[in-house]
Design a protein around this motif. Structure first.
Motif, PDB file in Angstrom:
ATOM      1  N   ASP A   1     -16.613   8.270   4.468  1.00 46.10           N
ATOM      2  CA  ASP A   1     -15.279   7.711   4.281  1.00 46.10           C
ATOM      3  C   ASP A   1     -14.729   7.181   5.595  1.00 46.10           C
ATOM      4  O   ASP A   1     -14.069   6.154   5.637  1.00 46.10           O
TER       5      ASP A   1
ATOM      6  N   TYR B   1     -14.087   1.165  -3.315  1.00 47.83           N
ATOM      7  CA  TYR B   1     -13.827   0.683  -4.670  1.00 47.83           C
ATOM      8  C   TYR B   1     -14.020  -0.834  -4.724  1.00 47.83           C
ATOM      9  O   TYR B   1     -14.697  -1.366  -5.599  1.00 47.83           O
TER      10      TYR B   1
ATOM     11  N   ASP C   1     -13.204   3.597   6.217  1.00 42.01           N
ATOM     12  CA  ASP C   1     -11.785   3.462   6.558  1.00 42.01           C
ATOM     13  C   ASP C   1     -11.536   2.452   7.675  1.00 42.01           C
ATOM     14  O   ASP C   1     -10.402   2.016   7.879  1.00 42.01           O
TER      15      ASP C   1
ATOM     16  N   LYS D   1       0.837  -1.196   0.000  1.00 36.28           N
ATOM     17  CA  LYS D   1       0.000   0.000   0.000  1.00 36.28           C
ATOM     18  C   LYS D   1       0.872   1.246   0.000  1.00 36.28           C
ATOM     19  O   LYS D   1       0.582   2.219  -0.705  1.00 36.28           O
TER      20      LYS D   1
ATOM     21  N   HIS E   1      -9.060   1.195  -2.224  1.00 39.14           N
ATOM     22  CA  HIS E   1     -10.020   1.709  -1.244  1.00 39.14           C
ATOM     23  C   HIS E   1     -11.175   0.731  -1.048  1.00 39.14           C
ATOM     24  O   HIS E   1     -11.615   0.068  -1.976  1.00 39.14           O
ATOM     25  N   THR E   2     -11.644   0.696   0.183  1.00 42.12           N
ATOM     26  CA  THR E   2     -12.716  -0.242   0.516  1.00 42.12           C
ATOM     27  C   THR E   2     -13.960  -0.007  -0.347  1.00 42.12           C
ATOM     28  O   THR E   2     -14.587  -0.956  -0.811  1.00 42.12           O
TER      29      THR E   2
ATOM     30  N   ASP F   1     -10.797  -3.230   6.202  1.00 41.38           N
ATOM     31  CA  ASP F   1      -9.858  -3.604   5.154  1.00 41.38           C
ATOM     32  C   ASP F   1     -10.282  -4.943   4.578  1.00 41.38           C
ATOM     33  O   ASP F   1     -10.380  -5.941   5.298  1.00 41.38           O
TER      34      ASP F   1
ATOM     35  N   TYR G   1      -9.897   8.202  -7.727  1.00 38.01           N
ATOM     36  CA  TYR G   1     -10.319   6.874  -7.278  1.00 38.01           C
ATOM     37  C   TYR G   1      -9.068   6.012  -7.125  1.00 38.01           C
ATOM     38  O   TYR G   1      -8.104   6.167  -7.864  1.00 38.01           O
TER      39      TYR G   1
END
Length: 1158
Positions: free
Chosen positions: A568, A160, A572, A126, A157-158, A575, A153
């Motif tokens: 967000d 996505y 966040d 990452k 990302h979660t 994962d 984008y």
RNA sequence: AGUCCUGUAGCUCAGCUGGUUAGAGCGCUACACUGAUAAUGUAGAGGUCCGCAGUUCAAAUCUGCGCAGGACUACCA
């Protein structure tokens, strides 16, 4: 250096990198990009998708090209009045990132989970993947690519990932996602499958010498094979060749080409010398049988393997062999799942090498597997994942199938075991076994290219591995149909490369056995009989809850996540990468634990999912997409889907272009983009691909520093079409700088200089004035000259052409048209011809028209060029109008201002001018020397009319007193006649050659007759044909007694006699020229008045010239000297500032020039 | 191996549905010009239009077969 006291800033020199830098700062200070979006916020959208680059590597010069192309059309569409949202994106998953991290940490795949935890490993990925984002963002800004870099984008990302899961579930629910297996390249030494990317690393394919064998498969007699046994000699065998004898124990079928010719040959076995009959492709006979022993006596064969007699005893097609059964060659195990040991047909069979019969082991070849599946043939996999024979293969159990898998020592130990000095590979020993059993026809070493694992350097095996597939083949027809609605630039990529790819579609293998990527959201019970595909976090939490309740899981690892909270912050907390998802065990309806399928998905799916995932669709922003299923694919557009335009390198054809198309077709039944530009490669100046290895890679930042983004972009776009490969040569950028930008810069500076002096004020509005913007009270066409109307006509023609070509994604044609206009029409012709109008006299209608015209040209050129050269044109436009060009509305051309007749007659003027100048050169008369007369013969009325119109223009341009039009009928002229092949050819056909010869042989009388009558009868090859006046071009050739030049149909003659008066005038002009130079050298301002005195030093001609043309000289040089005091004869009476000048080789005089104190 | 692209002057490229002197810019050589001047104009040299065959009155242009360079896909018995 700009001068703020002046309305129009003037500059000393053109410094494109500096301009770019300053404009960029201005954009950032004003948020010009934001303003351009705000301005169009209610406008119809133009949807653009940014293909995500991987920030894992540094950007190269080809990215400048790719990003410039994207930017051009987005800017153009914005100017055209569309809202063009441009979201940046980052491709963050995939093998290159894993490899980079492993290199950095000094670990290998085997260490993951041992030396380093998967958590640590993923964290490193990452971090690594975004390492160069700053560099990328910097380049993006510096080339002027307007893109929303603030809210990109990001594929890890979660949100996505959740969107991707949604798509996967959609596929799963429609039975478009299934588990199967494929034969994949596999490295037993590394214990991992290899991607084609890895297999395409340089040096992967190496020439190796393998033992190849032609094996003999014994045919079983039954009704299908009956025909093979007629007059058979011994047993009947089918011959098949292999370079990997270790796959022979796993053979389950033989494949033949149904349309190929095969023969049956009576002969002896070369090793056992037993009689036998063999089957092989007819065209392969020569590879195995010597011509000299054909039909030799079978009785006299010496059983030495040499000159083995042979005879063809039957011939048939491959399809006749299909269904024939044979005995298993090496019966170690029984195949499972289907039929076996049968001849089948396959299109891939060739007769280039081998026997025309392919030994088929479905476990170890992709073709084999495919053809076996089609014919329901079972398989045998007698090799384990480490590359060793399984125990069933008794003779070779536990042995590596490739000698290379042993170390030196192990090989020596194996040799000992075998009781030999030298280790014999299993290939070699299988060959020996076949020889002794009479089942080999030919064994030899064979050199070929074979892929090796790039990491271990050992040969790769093809091995069946479990995989998840997207059943794209089920939607093949839709994929093809929808592709036909996409505009491809160039078209051939869409119909050819992409179209053919779709025609030969295979299911999309989605599985990757890796760590850093989007996990497959499928959970299965141990036996695989119960299965669940998760399509959202909400669903996952529900399933986890069930699992917790059933006692399978202790707790919910995502407990902090609140379903339905789209913030967000909430996302966040989660994962979804490995290993976290791997720890989740769900419970099946029957109560059994389900674990996740360990595969990740192909990263290509990540990027292909970006139209939806970039907006977290459908969990958020569903309103951006076509509203209901009924409207999908029916032409109803969503706000953000599909894209109107995308662009990437042509290498993405089967990459991003394909995955976008596949996912959109399968999940939306729609195209993902309406137009796609596939740009070519950027090569170095000699056409080599750029690479770090060759050291020919161009550093984009250095290039931008040196030339500025505008010149680089203009060079790239104007030099070759985006889809052609670009041979990048910095000299080309210099040329663009010199020609286009300097011409434009000089033209602007010229305008600014005089506009400031005269206080010219453009009556400008921001609402986009059509036609010419004018000063209050001096409107429209007042004072416009022929050349004003001409340049405006040309300008409007260019506007029309540029607009059409931008709209058609042909930026190169647009750029070239704009450049030609600026360099040739505007700078070299219009400004040169009209200079005087700008600096002579007071402001009036004529002068105002000149300013208006030039201002309008510059302003429009700034707008037309803005998509390609965004920085310089913004500066130019701001200097001219005070606002940003990127907030302007695209100028619409005015058809009524386009006057093709005027354009043509100006072209005629340019042509004639060039001819007269060439005569001057030939005769040695410089342009400042006036000449009396130029004669132009004319053959038709159009030309006569045109000449009348351009008479003054030509005369002033070439400095001649009068232009005489010579009538065609004048006898002095000799004429030339040429057939018009296109017109005549169509009518004459085969007679064309003779007719042309006859016409070209015409004498002056015949030409005159044709002109007078309008038509003529000719007799050619016994045919009577009619020749019309329009079938030929008649042109004047020469005017006797004068100096003549001609080009094509045009001829001019110049009277070069010099009279006393002409000479005087010439000298006066020379004087003016010298004085002007002197003014400038003395550092006077353009508007300074001077005291001027000329000392003729006794030169009669000079004195005479000064006397005759004193008024002219005074006026031209802004002198205040009274006309009669201009000439100072004889002595030098203490004048200061005396300069000696040379008027020609022989004549010189003295000038005194002092700034007048007024 | 398959699919696609490209091949025109020393270099970068135009040449539309076939039509007869194959063009432009750069570079080179020479000359000129000089209130835009690190510009500009004129002239010159420089071409087997990758090759071969075909269709046609006519091919750089259309067709076929090759050659060279490149890209992608596949990898083979």
């Amino acid at each position: 250096m700009s001068n703020d006291s002046k309305r129009f800033p003037q500059y000393d020199e053109l410094d494109l990198p500096k301009v770019a830098d300053e404009v960029l700062k201005q954009w950032e200070a004003e948020d010009t990009f934001g303003q351009s979006l705000e301005l169009r916020k209610d406008a119809p959208p133009f949807v653009f998708y940014e293909g995500p680059p991987s920030a894992n590597g540094l950007p190269g010069i080809h990215h400048v090209m790719a990003r410039a192309i994207k930017d051009i059309f987005c800017r153009y569409q914005t100017q055209k009045g569309h809202r063009v949202d441009r979201k940046a994106g980052w491709d963050t998953h995939g093998l290159p990132i894993e490899l980079g991290v492993e290199k950095e940490l000094g670990i290998t795949k085997e260490d993951i989970g041992k030396k380093i935890s998967i958590e640590e490993y993923n964290a490193a990925c990452k971090k690594a993947v975004m390492r160069y984002t700053d560099v990328w963002n910097d380049m993006t800004r510096r080339i002027g690519f307007w893109l929303d870099l603030e809210k990109p984008y990001v594929t890890y990302h979660t949100k996505y990932i959740e969107s991707v899961w949604h798509l996967l579930k959609k596929l799963y629910d429609e039975d478009l996602l299934y588990k199967g297996y494929t034969i994949q390249p596999y490295s037993p030494a590394a214990g991992t499958g290899l991607s084609s990317h890895e297999l395409n690393q340089p040096g992967t394919y190496k020439p190796v010498k393998d033992t190849s064998a032609v094996a003999l498969f014994k045919v079983k007699p039954d009704h299908t094979s009956e025909f093979l046994f007629k007059d058979a000699f011994g047993d009947v065998f089918i011959m098949a060749w292999t370079t990997t004898p270790w796959t022979l124990p796993s053979n389950t079928a033989l494949t033949v080409g149904p349309k190929l010719d095969y023969v049956r040959v009576k002969t002896f076995n070369p090793y056992t010398h037993e009689p036998q009959t063999v089957v092989l492709a007819k065209s392969r006979l020569s590879a195995y049988f010597k011509e000299e022993s054909k039909d030799a006596s079978f009785d006299e064969y010496k059983k030495d393997g040499k000159l083995i007699p042979w005879q063809i005893i039957g011939e048939f097609y491959g399809h006749q062999l299909e269904g024939v059964r044979y005995e298993q060659l090496l019966p170690y195990a029984t195949p499972e799942g289907g039929d076996a040991f049968k001849v089948i047909g396959g299109d891939f069979v060739t007769t280039e090498d081998g026997t025309g019969v392919v030994h088929t082991a479905p476990s170890f070849g992709a073709d084999d597997q495919r053809v076996a599946r089609q014919h329901n043939i079972g398989s045998l996999t007698l090799v384990d994942l480490r590359g060793r024979f399984k125990p069933e293969v008794t003779d070779f159990a536990g042995e590596y199938v490739k000698a290379e898998y042993y170390t030196e020592e192990e090989r020596a130990a194996e040799a000992k075991k075998q009781g030999r000095d030298k280790y014999l590979s299993v290939d070699e020993r299988i060959a020996i076994k076949l020889k002794t059993e009479g089942r080999a026809f030919k064994v030899e070493k064979y050199e070929h290219n074979y892929p090796h694992c790039w990491r271990t350097d050992k040969p790769v095996l093809y091995y069946p591995l479990d995989s998840w597939f997207v059943r794209v083949t089920a939607k093949k027809d839709r994929l093809i149909a929808l592709n036909k609605t996409i505009t491809w630039k160039p078209e051939s990529t869409g119909t050819g490369r992409f179209g053919n790819w779709l025609e030969n579609l295979q299911d999309w293998n989605l599985s990757r056995s890796r760590y850093w990527g989007i996990p497959l959201p499928i959970w299965r019970t141990a036996g695989g009989d119960e299965e669940l595909c998760i399509g959202s976090l909400k669903q996952l939490k529900e399933e986890i809850a069930k699992s917790v309740k059933a006692g399978v899981m202790a707790g919910d690892p995502y407990a902090s996540f609140k379903a339905d909270d789209m913030s967000d912050g909430n996302y966040d907390t989660v994962d979804l990468h490995r290993p976290y998802v791997d720890n989740i065990v769900l419970v099946s309806p029957s109560g059994k634990p389900m674990t996740r399928e360990t595969d990740l998905i192909d990263v290509w799916f990540d990027s292909g999912a970006m139209p939806y995932a970039q907006w977290h669709y459908p969990f958020e922003n569903a309103q951006y997409f076509p509203p209901s299923p009924q409207e999908k694919g029916s032409g109803v557009e969503g706000e953000k889907f599909p894209a109107a335009f995308i662009a990437e390198g042509v290498d993405q054809t089967r990459g991003w272009f394909y995955t976008l198309h596949a996912i959109a077709t399968l999940t939306q039944d729609s195209v993902a983009y309406r137009t796609v530009v596939s740009n070519g490669l950027v090569l170095d100046k000699v056409g080599q691909k750029m690479s770090k290895r060759l050291g020919n890679a161009v550093d984009p930042f250095k290039t931008l520093d040196q030339y500025g983004a505008d010149a680089v972009r203009w060079y790239m776009i104007s030099n070759a079409s985006p889809w052609d490969n670009l041979k990048f040569d910095a000299d080309g950028i210099t040329e663009v700088q010199r020609k286009f930008f300097r011409a434009l810069f000089n033209t602007y500076n010229f305008f600014a200089l005089y506009a400031n002096i005269d206080g010219y004020v453009p009556a400008h509005t921001l609402s986009g004035v059509e036609g010419v913007s004018g000063v209050e009270g001096v409107s429209g066409t007042d004072g416009r000259t022929e050349s004003d109307r001409w340049i405006l006509s040309r300008l409007n023609s260019v506007m029309k052409l540029a607009d059409a070509n931008y709209a058609d994604y042909e930026p190169t044609i647009a750029a070239r048209a704009i450049q030609d206009f600026v360099v040739e029409d505007l700078s070299n012709w219009y400004v040169r011809l009209n200079r005087r109008r700008f600096w002579k006299g007071e402001m009036g209608a004529d002068k105002n028209a000149a300013f208006q015209t030039l201002h309008r040209c510059l302003e429009v050129i700034a707008m037309l060029s803005a998509p390609i050269a965004p920085f310089f044109t913004d500066r130019l436009y701001r200097d001219l109008t005070g606002s940003s060009v990127h907030l302007s509305d695209w100028p619409k051309h005015d058809e009524t201002l386009i006057d093709t007749e005027l354009e043509q007659r100006t072209a005629l003027a340019q042509k004639l001018t060039s001819l007269v100048l060439s005569i001057r050169k030939k005769e040695g008369h410089r342009v400042r020397q006036p000449l009396q007369k130029v004669l132009v013969p004319v053959t038709d009325n159009t030309m006569r009319t045109r000449l009348d119109a351009i008479r003054d223009l030509v005369l002033s341009e070439v400095n001649v007193k009068e232009l005489v039009i010579l009538d065609a009928s004048e006898s002095k002229l000799t004429k030339k006649i040429k057939p018009d092949f296109k017109k005549l050819g169509a009518r004459m056909g085969k007679l064309m050659k003779s007719v042309a010869a006859a016409v070209q042989a015409f004498d002056q009388a015949q030409i005159a007759e044709l002109e007078a009558q309008g038509s003529m009868k000719l007799s050619v090859e016994g045919h009577e044909v009619e020749l019309l006046r329009d079938d030929v071009e008649i042109s004047a050739e020469a005017v006797p007694g004068l100096s003549v030049a001609s080009d094509g149909p045009y001829t001019v003659a110049v009277d070069i006699t010099l009279t006393d008066e002409l000479i005087s005038e010439g000298i006066a002009r020379e004087l003016v020229s010298r004085i002007q130079t002197l003014r400038k050298e003395s550092g006077f301002e353009v508007t300074d008045r001077v005291q001027l005195h000329i000392h003729a030093e006794g030169e009669q001609q000079v004195e005479q010239a000064v006397r005759r043309h004193a008024a002219y000289i005074v006026a031209e040089t802004l002198a205040l000297t009274p006309e009669d005091q201009l000439l100072v004869t004889g002595t030098t009476n203490g004048d200061n500032g005396l300069h000696e000048v040379e008027l020609d080789e022989r004549t010189r005089c003295l000038l005194s020039l002092v700034k007048a104190g007024n």
